[in-house]
Write a protein that holds these residues in place. Sequence first.
Motif, PDB file in Angstrom:
ATOM      1  N   GLU A 221      48.129   6.032  70.371  1.00 60.61           N
ATOM      2  CA  GLU A 221      48.031   6.167  68.919  1.00 60.61           C
ATOM      3  C   GLU A 221      46.691   6.785  68.524  1.00 60.61           C
ATOM      4  N   ILE A 222      45.625   6.380  69.191  1.00 63.76           N
ATOM      5  CA  ILE A 222      44.298   6.938  68.916  1.00 63.76           C
ATOM      6  C   ILE A 222      44.277   8.424  69.268  1.00 63.76           C
ATOM      7  N   ALA A 223      44.813   8.778  70.433  1.00 58.10           N
ATOM      8  CA  ALA A 223      44.849  10.181  70.850  1.00 58.10           C
ATOM      9  C   ALA A 223      45.676  11.013  69.872  1.00 58.10           C
ATOM     10  N   ASP A 224      46.793  10.467  69.396  1.00 59.28           N
ATOM     11  CA  ASP A 224      47.626  11.175  68.424  1.00 59.28           C
ATOM     12  C   ASP A 224      46.879  11.403  67.113  1.00 59.28           C
ATOM     13  N   LYS A 225      46.115  10.411  66.668  1.00 61.45           N
ATOM     14  CA  LYS A 225      45.346  10.545  65.426  1.00 61.45           C
ATOM     15  C   LYS A 225      44.238  11.584  65.576  1.00 61.45           C
ATOM     16  N   ILE A 226      43.588  11.613  66.726  1.00 63.54           N
ATOM     17  CA  ILE A 226      42.540  12.615  66.977  1.00 63.54           C
ATOM     18  C   ILE A 226      43.163  14.006  66.984  1.00 63.54           C
ATOM     19  N   ALA A 227      44.279  14.171  67.680  1.00 63.36           N
ATOM     20  CA  ALA A 227      44.951  15.472  67.745  1.00 63.36           C
ATOM     21  C   ALA A 227      45.386  15.924  66.357  1.00 63.36           C
TER      22      ALA A 227
END
Length: 55
Positions: free
Chosen positions: A6-12
């Motif tokens: 979820e964190i990686a998706d938000k950064i992307a």
Amino acid sequence: MTTANEIADKIAAAVKAAAISGAETSIPAFGKFKLKETPERDARNPATGAMIKVR
């Protein structure tokens, strides 16, 4: 609890939104991201030797 995915998706998503708006995004110790227009050019495929167009 937030997962790593979820964190990686938000950064992307934030990097993508910045790129769409034309802004440069920087992630310390990782890199800078900005869209850049480059003219089309001829290149050679090293595996086959064939000429190809790349942008």
